[in-house]
Design a protein around this motif. Structure first.
Motif, PDB file in Angstrom:
ATOM      1  N   SER A  97      17.857  13.611   4.321  1.00 11.08           N
ATOM      2  CA  SER A  97      18.609  12.717   5.211  1.00 11.08           C
ATOM      3  C   SER A  97      19.489  13.506   6.157  1.00 11.08           C
ATOM      4  O   SER A  97      20.087  14.501   5.777  1.00 11.08           O
ATOM      5  CB  SER A  97      19.458  11.767   4.375  1.00 11.08           C
ATOM      6  OG  SER A  97      20.283  10.999   5.219  1.00 11.08           O
ATOM      7  N   GLN A  98      19.548  13.052   7.410  1.00 13.25           N
ATOM      8  CA  GLN A  98      20.452  13.618   8.389  1.00 13.25           C
ATOM      9  C   GLN A  98      21.652  12.711   8.570  1.00 13.25           C
ATOM     10  O   GLN A  98      22.374  12.843   9.535  1.00 13.25           O
ATOM     11  CB  GLN A  98      19.713  13.802   9.723  1.00 13.25           C
ATOM     12  CG  GLN A  98      18.532  14.736   9.655  1.00 13.25           C
ATOM     13  CD  GLN A  98      18.947  16.189   9.611  1.00 13.25           C
ATOM     14  OE1 GLN A  98      20.133  16.515   9.662  1.00 13.25           O
ATOM     15  NE2 GLN A  98      17.984  17.078   9.486  1.00 13.25           N
ATOM     16  N   GLY A  99      21.809  11.764   7.684  1.00 15.86           N
ATOM     17  CA  GLY A  99      22.920  10.835   7.793  1.00 15.86           C
ATOM     18  C   GLY A  99      22.589   9.621   8.617  1.00 15.86           C
ATOM     19  O   GLY A  99      23.452   8.793   8.865  1.00 15.86           O
ATOM     20  N   ASN A 100      21.325   9.507   9.074  1.00 19.15           N
ATOM     21  CA  ASN A 100      21.016   8.315   9.857  1.00 19.15           C
ATOM     22  C   ASN A 100      20.627   7.162   8.926  1.00 19.15           C
ATOM     23  O   ASN A 100      20.369   7.358   7.741  1.00 19.15           O
ATOM     24  CB  ASN A 100      19.912   8.602  10.870  1.00 19.15           C
ATOM     25  CG  ASN A 100      18.651   9.120  10.233  1.00 19.15           C
ATOM     26  OD1 ASN A 100      18.089   8.500   9.348  1.00 19.15           O
ATOM     27  ND2 ASN A 100      18.182  10.270  10.678  1.00 19.15           N
TER      28      ASN A 100
END
Lengths: 113, 113
Positions: A97-100
């Motif tokens: 995850s990239q935090g999106n």
């Protein structure tokens, strides 16, 4: 691709009744969020529940999370006509995850006065 | 109350033309997102910025879409050339924390004729 899947797709109730919407997802998550969208507008954040939490309250909203079943529910108590909107769950996946956020297709709630 | 600003609110264009959308996030928010939302669906991420750097643009159709956030503040999303299938709501969101709640702008409704 959309990870979250809301159920039902549409819900019509009378003012004063409770509304329950469900969300299922596929992969492990850090947190799950619920958003509201009035017709033709941007989304408004309602509540965030972390993967180690089971229940959270905010005013007339109650959210539960069952990570073993990969599902969440949003309960709106004593509904009002102003609650008429689409409701989306969104998950923040753990792996890679990239935090999106990944949003579901939403539940369209109609509250009749 | 601080808000995410977007312009224009509505845009009608003919296919093969170029269009551009602008977003000004909440002051101090390092993370900025562009989403596309087709009618009846949930938002789908196009691109995510952390300050001026692209964190995730895996779903951005790079042959026709471009996005920039040169000074790490406001951002522009461009489509050139526009196609009929690009008709949708384009939403901008910002966040102060990684994987936290997101604040959405009102969106730009694009119609391609």
């Amino acid at each position: 691709s959309q990870q979250g899947e809301e159920d039902p797709q549409a819900l019509s109730i009378q003012e004063g009744e409770n509304a329950t919407m469900n969300c299922s997802y596929k992969t492990s998550i850090n947190n799950l969020q619920w958003y509201r969208q009035n017709s033709g507008r941007g989304l408004v954040h309602l509540i965030l529940i972390r993967s180690n939490e089971r229940e959270k309250h905010s005013g007339r909203l109650r959210v539960t999370l069952d990570t073993s079943k990969k599902s969440s529910s949003l309960l709106i108590t004593a509904s009002r006509a102003a609650d008429t909107a689409s409701y989306f769950c969104a998950t923040d996946g753990v792996a890679g995850s990239q935090g999106n956020l990944i949003f579901g297709k939403g539940t369209k709630l109609s509250v009749k006065p | 109350e601080a808000e995410v600003a977007q312009s224009p609110r509505y845009k009608i264009t003919e296919k093969s033309q170029a269009v551009a959308f602008w977003c000004d996030p909440i002051s101090g928010h390092a993370t900025l997102y562009w989403y596309r939302q087709i009618l009846g669906q949930g938002p789908e991420l196009l691109v995510q910025f952390q300050d001026e750097s692209v964190v995730d643009d895996s779903q951005l159709p790079k042959d026709r879409f471009s996005a920039e956030r040169l000074k790490g503040v406001d951002s522009t999303l461009k489509i050139q050339p526009a196609e009929l299938g690009d008709s949708a709501m384009y939403l901008c969101a910002s966040s102060s924390s990684f994987a936290g709640m997101q604040f959405f702008g009102p969106g730009t409704r694009l119609t391609v004729l």
